[in-house]
Write an enzyme that holds these catalytic residues in place. Sequence first.
Site, mmCIF file in Angstrom:
data_model
loop_
_atom_site.group_PDB
_atom_site.id
_atom_site.type_symbol
_atom_site.label_atom_id
_atom_site.label_comp_id
_atom_site.label_asym_id
_atom_site.label_seq_id
_atom_site.Cartn_x
_atom_site.Cartn_y
_atom_site.Cartn_z
ATOM 1 N N ASP A 269 56.400 8.166 91.702
ATOM 2 C CA ASP A 269 57.215 8.779 90.659
ATOM 3 C C ASP A 269 57.511 7.777 89.536
ATOM 4 O O ASP A 269 57.274 6.568 89.665
ATOM 5 C CB ASP A 269 58.524 9.269 91.305
ATOM 6 C CG ASP A 269 59.199 10.343 90.484
ATOM 7 O OD1 ASP A 269 58.577 10.859 89.541
ATOM 8 O OD2 ASP A 269 60.370 10.661 90.792
ATOM 9 N N TYR B 262 55.408 1.614 102.092
ATOM 10 C CA TYR B 262 56.354 1.394 100.992
ATOM 11 C C TYR B 262 57.405 0.386 101.443
ATOM 12 O O TYR B 262 57.854 0.408 102.594
ATOM 13 C CB TYR B 262 57.061 2.688 100.619
ATOM 14 C CG TYR B 262 56.215 3.667 99.827
ATOM 15 C CD1 TYR B 262 56.231 3.664 98.432
ATOM 16 C CD2 TYR B 262 55.418 4.607 100.476
ATOM 17 C CE1 TYR B 262 55.471 4.569 97.708
ATOM 18 C CE2 TYR B 262 54.650 5.523 99.751
ATOM 19 C CZ TYR B 262 54.684 5.493 98.367
ATOM 20 O OH TYR B 262 53.932 6.386 97.656
#
Length: 305
Positions: free
Chosen positions: A63, A127
């Site tokens: 994002d 992540y």
Amino acid sequence: MTFGQTMHNGARYLIFFQYIGKNYRGAVKAPSGWKGVQDHLEDAIGKLKPLNTVSLSVSSRTDTGVNALSNSAHFDLQRRKDKPPFDAETLVEALNFNLGAEQIRITRAHRVPDDFHARFRAQSRTYVYRIALGMSHISKLPLTECDLCWGLPDMKLDVGAMREAAALLVGTQDFSSFRAVSTDLHIISPLKTLNVATVEPGSSFVSAHFHREIPFWELTFTARSFLYKQVRRMTGALVAVGRRQLSVPQLQEVLEARDSLSYPRGIIAPARGLFLTRVDYKESDLQLSQQTSGEQFTSNGKSED
């Protein structure tokens, strides 16, 4: 027939790349008037003047504001004048040259089979979320950390409780409570397998040179795939547990509710502290046939071919 079979000097490439997320409208193509990382990468490839129209398939659609140390994508490229396919090193150098001052860098490239897909062949994605403690104001952070971590005013977190809560998230389960509303809400299954969820000490990028020590923590998550904003929502919930705003049983209730509306308001972690650090593939999926491998030749990628 595949692209490579149709065009004898065409090739499919897998590239790995880094970027600082604050400058881009996400990893993939952005709406008109904006630019995502993919837009800049396709512009850089276009400067190589391929015969075909190049379109990247990005493995991980991070994002706006999210950073990457290693995202990946594949694309097809056919050179002009019957020139042979680029070798990997030349392609990396050429694309980085064409990217210029953009905060995007290609780290490596592989020529891959014509049926390879960067998104669907990915075996896992990792992540890491970076948190800095004792940050009463953004000016307390060194410049090298601004927009690259989440600065909290707290001096300590209840790490034991955070680890207990993180353990509840590991495994195959319905993560509906940790997904954000998106256009693919009714298309993508909320059932995901989270292989890793850890809370470990981290460090500043300039820890050896800054005038004071800053406590850093890193939250690491590994899965084959994630739901939209799932990592930031899991991080926010774990930090809320660490700040004793949410108990471990309450987090379990949120998970078991399987409803995005059950997620507490105002606790989602900001994008700036999140890094995509790895996208892993099977080595066998990256291997070219012996005949195709022998067709690669070195060529100068900085010329306008």
